[in-house]
Design a protein around this motif. Structure first.
Motif, PDB file in Angstrom:
ATOM      1  N   GLU A   1       0.841  -1.201  -0.160  1.00 37.94           N
ATOM      2  CA  GLU A   1       0.116   0.014   0.150  1.00 37.94           C
ATOM      3  C   GLU A   1       0.677   1.317   0.040  1.00 37.94           C
ATOM      4  O   GLU A   1       2.062   1.325   0.643  1.00 37.94           O
ATOM      5  CB  GLU A   1      -0.899  -0.162   1.251  1.00 37.94           C
ATOM      6  CG  GLU A   1      -1.743   1.190   1.366  1.00 37.94           C
ATOM      7  CD  GLU A   1      -2.902   1.156   0.180  1.00 37.94           C
ATOM      8  OE1 GLU A   1      -3.336   2.298  -0.312  1.00 37.94           O
ATOM      9  OE2 GLU A   1      -3.568   0.129   0.259  1.00 37.94           O
ATOM     10  N   ARG A   2       0.517   2.201  -0.717  1.00 36.98           N
ATOM     11  CA  ARG A   2       1.283   3.553  -0.944  1.00 36.98           C
ATOM     12  C   ARG A   2       0.487   4.544   0.134  1.00 36.98           C
ATOM     13  O   ARG A   2      -0.723   4.708   0.064  1.00 36.98           O
ATOM     14  CB  ARG A   2       1.255   4.046  -2.380  1.00 36.98           C
ATOM     15  CG  ARG A   2       2.083   5.131  -2.512  1.00 36.98           C
ATOM     16  CD  ARG A   2       2.682   5.364  -3.763  1.00 36.98           C
ATOM     17  NE  ARG A   2       3.421   6.652  -3.701  1.00 36.98           N
ATOM     18  CZ  ARG A   2       3.100   7.506  -4.546  1.00 36.98           C
ATOM     19  NH1 ARG A   2       2.334   7.528  -5.450  1.00 36.98           N
ATOM     20  NH2 ARG A   2       3.822   8.845  -4.440  1.00 36.98           N
ATOM     21  N   TYR A   3       1.331   5.260   0.870  1.00 35.32           N
ATOM     22  CA  TYR A   3       0.885   6.125   1.735  1.00 35.32           C
ATOM     23  C   TYR A   3       1.350   7.458   1.436  1.00 35.32           C
ATOM     24  O   TYR A   3       2.343   7.792   0.725  1.00 35.32           O
ATOM     25  CB  TYR A   3       1.479   5.803   3.501  1.00 35.32           C
ATOM     26  CG  TYR A   3       1.062   4.583   3.837  1.00 35.32           C
ATOM     27  CD1 TYR A   3       2.050   3.413   3.965  1.00 35.32           C
ATOM     28  CD2 TYR A   3      -0.417   4.315   4.188  1.00 35.32           C
ATOM     29  CE1 TYR A   3       1.766   2.353   4.289  1.00 35.32           C
ATOM     30  CE2 TYR A   3      -0.485   2.968   4.709  1.00 35.32           C
ATOM     31  CZ  TYR A   3       0.250   2.006   4.746  1.00 35.32           C
ATOM     32  OH  TYR A   3       0.026   0.760   5.281  1.00 35.32           O
ATOM     33  N   LEU A   4       0.280   8.482   1.463  1.00 38.68           N
ATOM     34  CA  LEU A   4       0.726   9.860   0.857  1.00 38.68           C
ATOM     35  C   LEU A   4       0.348  10.852   1.978  1.00 38.68           C
ATOM     36  O   LEU A   4      -0.256  10.552   2.933  1.00 38.68           O
ATOM     37  CB  LEU A   4      -0.598  10.142   0.044  1.00 38.68           C
ATOM     38  CG  LEU A   4      -0.903   9.416  -1.167  1.00 38.68           C
ATOM     39  CD1 LEU A   4      -1.997   9.817  -2.045  1.00 38.68           C
ATOM     40  CD2 LEU A   4       0.589   9.363  -2.122  1.00 38.68           C
ATOM     41  N   GLN A   5       1.442  11.729   2.142  1.00 35.27           N
ATOM     42  CA  GLN A   5       1.611  12.913   2.903  1.00 35.27           C
ATOM     43  C   GLN A   5       0.720  13.930   2.386  1.00 35.27           C
ATOM     44  O   GLN A   5       0.322  14.072   1.188  1.00 35.27           O
ATOM     45  CB  GLN A   5       2.915  13.479   3.276  1.00 35.27           C
ATOM     46  CG  GLN A   5       3.638  12.212   4.212  1.00 35.27           C
ATOM     47  CD  GLN A   5       4.877  12.862   4.790  1.00 35.27           C
ATOM     48  OE1 GLN A   5       5.109  14.038   4.678  1.00 35.27           O
ATOM     49  NE2 GLN A   5       5.732  11.809   5.334  1.00 35.27           N
TER      50      GLN A   5
END
Length: 109
Positions: free
Chosen positions: A47-51
């Motif tokens: 899973e990719r996490y975004l700020q």
């Protein structure tokens, strides 16, 4: 006073340099590692996490707005990962699709 190398030493250095340049590397002593190709269902994609700044790049909505929405509980769900506020890419994409669907059907976004 300049030190000079006797001619015999020069010849020895030249022979050693030529021998090391032409000597092949020894074969590896370790066994070849056998690998099997991974199939699509062997491990889920990470899973990719975004700020907030990543969300801004993705949507054009300012990072400050993303942080404000997280503060008041609006917008897509976010959570703290250590000290950082992050959004899952899949959640943000689903929220964008929901916004698009609401706007196309005439609902308030």
């Amino acid at each position: 006073m300049v030190a000079t190398t006797p001619p015999a030493d020069r010849a020895l250095i030249t022979v050693v340099a030529e021998a090391s340049a032409t000597t092949p590397m020894p074969p590896h002593n370790h066994k070849e590692r056998k690998t099997t190709p991974m199939t699509n269902n062997s491990r889920p994609a990470p899973e990719r996490y975004l700020q907030a700044i990543d969300c801004e790049v993705l949507t054009g909505i300012p990072a400050a707005t993303w942080r404000y929405w997280a503060h008041i509980g609006a917008g897509p769900a976010s959570f703290k990962l250590g000290r950082r506020r992050v959004w899952r890419l899949s959640v943000v994409e689903a929220w964008i699709a929901e916004q698009e669907a609401n706007t196309q059907t005439g609902g308030a976004a």
